[in-house]
Scaffold this motif. Structure first.
Motif, short mmCIF file in Angstrom:
data_model
loop_
_atom_site.label_atom_id
_atom_site.label_comp_id
_atom_site.label_asym_id
_atom_site.label_seq_id
_atom_site.Cartn_x
_atom_site.Cartn_y
_atom_site.Cartn_z
N GLU A 81 135.22 97.16 33.14
CA GLU A 81 133.94 96.51 32.87
C GLU A 81 133.74 96.33 31.37
O GLU A 81 133.33 95.25 30.90
N PHE A 138 130.75 94.12 36.94
CA PHE A 138 131.40 94.50 38.19
C PHE A 138 131.01 93.57 39.33
O PHE A 138 131.87 93.01 40.03
N HIS A 166 127.39 96.40 32.23
CA HIS A 166 128.64 96.71 32.91
C HIS A 166 128.51 96.55 34.42
O HIS A 166 129.45 96.10 35.08
N GLU A 167 127.37 96.93 34.98
CA GLU A 167 127.16 96.71 36.42
C GLU A 167 127.24 95.23 36.74
O GLU A 167 127.82 94.82 37.76
N ASN A 183 131.60 101.75 44.13
CA ASN A 183 132.23 100.47 43.81
C ASN A 183 133.74 100.61 43.63
O ASN A 183 134.52 99.76 44.08
N ILE A 217 135.13 101.65 34.91
CA ILE A 217 134.25 101.59 33.74
C ILE A 217 134.96 100.94 32.56
O ILE A 217 134.40 100.12 31.84
N THR A 228 137.13 105.81 39.07
CA THR A 228 135.84 105.52 38.43
C THR A 228 136.04 105.21 36.95
O THR A 228 135.46 104.27 36.41
N VAL A 233 128.89 103.76 40.72
CA VAL A 233 130.20 103.29 40.26
C VAL A 233 131.32 103.91 41.08
O VAL A 233 132.35 103.27 41.33
N GLU A 234 131.13 105.12 41.57
CA GLU A 234 132.15 105.74 42.42
C GLU A 234 132.31 104.96 43.72
O GLU A 234 133.43 104.76 44.21
#
Length: 619
Positions: free
Chosen positions: A537, A496, A492-493, A516, A534, A530, A513-514
């Motif tokens: 993604e 992104f 998932h990262e 991003n 998620i 957030t 993630v926050e």
């Protein structure tokens, strides 16, 4: 003001027509982010249900005028966000047959947005070789007959001389012109849309190059809030030694000693992984390049890390001094000559070929020859042979005419060599032995475009670590539920960073993630929590899975070459390890919400708002 420019450009090469389109609706930006995710979405919606049902048919379709190619910067491309000089390209791959997105650097993505466009959508096929010239004032199709046959470096120089040094050129070389499945697209002289055959798609369309330039300002919706989160992210990058010092000072080749120490560095087509002494590794290490040779940094636009290197050796600068190429043309081939390593990479750049695939292919050819399966005329450590065969691959002559097709196709032609063909879904493996790190084998096997360390960066987390990685997950050989969860998180990262678009090396930092979500929200003005991020993604990754399922890929294709599940790592820091992919896949499918067949369950596609896509695809 927003970092989204609000326009698209549609190029129909068949009709010789360019038209401006309206902006992409806000809902799609929120659901698919941009870059990889939104670029692929524009292709899926255009094609509808794939007009093929097997991966081989998909590979054939990829070289027809019906395959769409999308140049897609992200919402953060060209902004002051660190590493924002990245952009994505999307297409159906002629190499793997999957949906695919390549990420590249240079100034190309930034200038595309400054020309006023969030996406350049290319359809059809030109009657004759052509190139595109795109600025905020001009959008033109030019004849490229005089450029056809030229290497990428020469094409780049000619077009910059004609259109100004401030412009940026993306172009193919001879490998792309002949639609070699491993052909890539050069953006400048040291950044490439590198894997799964992007260059072959351009070649099939008679598209030699795209020149971009622009002067429009890329806005920020909430400038003060953006500055605040941007300062935080920049500080976190500088704070982590890997990104703040090692990659910045020594480039990606700094990883040679690290990976060799852990026993994860592939040696001789992964047949002797770990069998490399410190002294031998040091001959082509980042430290040796740093201490013994002149070099120059050539960072992507807006990057505080600046990992790209040019090496001055044997009287000239060679622009491809990178870790993957140092493995591919170095330890992978039993070659420890710094000149041969960097020169082979430079040849790949000139002809427009994926250096990872090219190095892997040579390893296949050498092992097949040495083991007596088929004589490709090249053996371990043959430096002159390496340069000769890479050149032949670029020109499509001699043994290179077969090898440029990739190890999958070669092994199908010569079945006795199949055990030495290191690929997944047709895409050749990169530098890291998947036996040696639990999660890496799973990431390779379930990557949406075949063997690819960049679509789940478990390599970095297993051998470099992050400040947010739990200590127990850094035990490379541990396979447990937490490792599966973390593998999914890294997938998932990757989604992104490929979609935003920023550099994946940020995954090695404590940027979360926050952070991003805040970067996206403050840059675009589109509220992205957030939780929203998620979900987006996960939607993109599962959309890719649905598309590949409709293209004929099954759970059986989520595999690694037989060597990694039947032969233990023979030497070094990971001696005795073996891939436990079967167990890992079962755990992964369950946690992903996929059935035993590897297909997302109906409840999941409903939750992710993918029901319409599923229905269209007939999955």
């Amino acid at each position: 003001m927003s970092s989204i420019m609000g326009k698209t450009l549609h190029v129909d090469l068949t009709k010789g027509k360019i038209t401006e389109g309206k902006g992409i609706e806000e809902k799609l930006w929120k659901q698919y982010i941009g870059g990889r995710g939104l670029g692929e979405k524009l292709i899926w919606d255009h094609i509808g249900k794939p007009p093929y049902s097997t991966p081989d048919e998909a590979r054939e379709f990829a070289l027809t005028p019906e395959n769409r190619y999308v140049i897609m910067p992200g919402p953060l491309t060209g902004t002051p966000a660190p590493t924002s000089g990245r952009f994505a390209t999307a297409f159906i791959s002629p190499h793997s047959g999957t949906t695919s997105a390549c990420i590249a650097g240079s100034r190309f993505g930034m200038l595309t947005k400054r020309a006023g466009y969030d996406a350049i959508i290319i359809d059809g096929k030109a009657d004759n070789p052509c190139y595109l010239y795109i600025t905020d004032e001009t959008q033109e199709i030019h004849d490229a007959s005089d450029l056809w046959g030229k290497i990428t470096y020469e094409t780049n120089d000619i077009l910059l001389e004609k259109h100004g040094k401030r412009a940026c050129v993306g172009c193919i070389g001879p490998a792309g012109e002949m639609c070699a499945p491993i052909a890539n697209i050069a953006h400048g002289k040291n950044s490439f849309a590198g894997r799964t055959g992007a260059g072959a798609v351009w070649g099939s369309k008679n598209l030699k190059a795209v020149v971009v330039n622009g002067k429009q300002k890329i806005g920020i919706a909430k400038p003060e809030e953006f500055k605040e989160i941007n300062r935080k992210v920049t500080a976190l990058i500088k704070e982590k030694p890997t990104t703040g010092e090692y990659l910045r000072t020594r480039g990606t080749i700094v990883l040679m000693h690290v990976e060799n120490m852990h026993g994860t560095l592939g040696v001789k087509n992964f047949s002797e992984t770990g069998n490399l002494s410190y002294e031998d590794c040091n001959k082509i290490s980042g430290e040796t390049f740093w201490n013994n040779h002149l070099w120059d940094r050539s960072p992507c636009y807006g990057c505080p890390i600046g990992c790209h290197r040019q090496l001055y050796i044997n009287g000239k600068f060679l622009p491809q001094a990178e870790y993957e190429l140092t493995w591919g043309f170095g330890t992978n081939l039993g070659n420890l000559d710094p000149y041969i390593v960097t020169k082979a990479g430079e040849i790949c750049g000139r002809y427009g070929m994926d250096g990872i695939s090219a190095g892997n292919i040579l390893g296949y050819a050498m092992e097949s020859t040495v083991k007596g399966a088929h004589d490709f005329g090249i053996t371990w450590g043959d430096g002159e042979g390496i340069l000769r065969v890479v050149e032949e691959m670029g020109k499509g002559v001699g043994v290179g005419a077969e090898l440029q097709m990739g190890v999958k196709r070669c092994a199908e032609k010569y079945p006795e060599t199949a055990d030495y063909a290191m690929h997944i879904k047709g895409n050749e493996l990169p530098a890291y032995d998947p036996r040696t790190m639990a999660g890496v084998d799973l990431g390779y096997a379930t990557s949406p475009r075949g063997a690819d360390h960049m679509k789940s960066y478990m390599v970095g987390c297993n051998t470099l670590g992050t400040q947010i990685t739990p200590k127990e997950l850094l035990e490379r050989t541990v396979l447990n539920k937490d490792k599966i969860t973390f593998t999914i998180g890294m997938q998932h990262e990757s989604v992104f960073y490929d979609s935003a678009v920023l550099c994946l090396f940020l995954a090695l930092t404590p940027v979360g993630v926050e952070d991003n979500a805040s970067l996206l929200s403050t840059a675009t003005g589109i509220d992205m929590s957030t939780s929203d991020l998620i979900t987006s993604e996960e939607r993109i990754f599962n959309g890719e899975r649905l598309w590949n399922t409709a293209s004929g890929f099954t759970a059986d294709d989520d595999s690694v070459p037989k060597r990694f599940t039947t032969e233990q790592t023979p030497y070094g820091g990971s001696k005795g390890t073996i891939s436990r992919l079967s167990k890992a896949k079962k755990m992964f499918y369950e946690e992903r919400g996929w059935g035993k067949d590897g297909v997302p369950e109906p409840w999941l596609t409903k939750y992710l708002d993918l029901d319409e896509m599923r229905k269209t695809l007939g999955v």
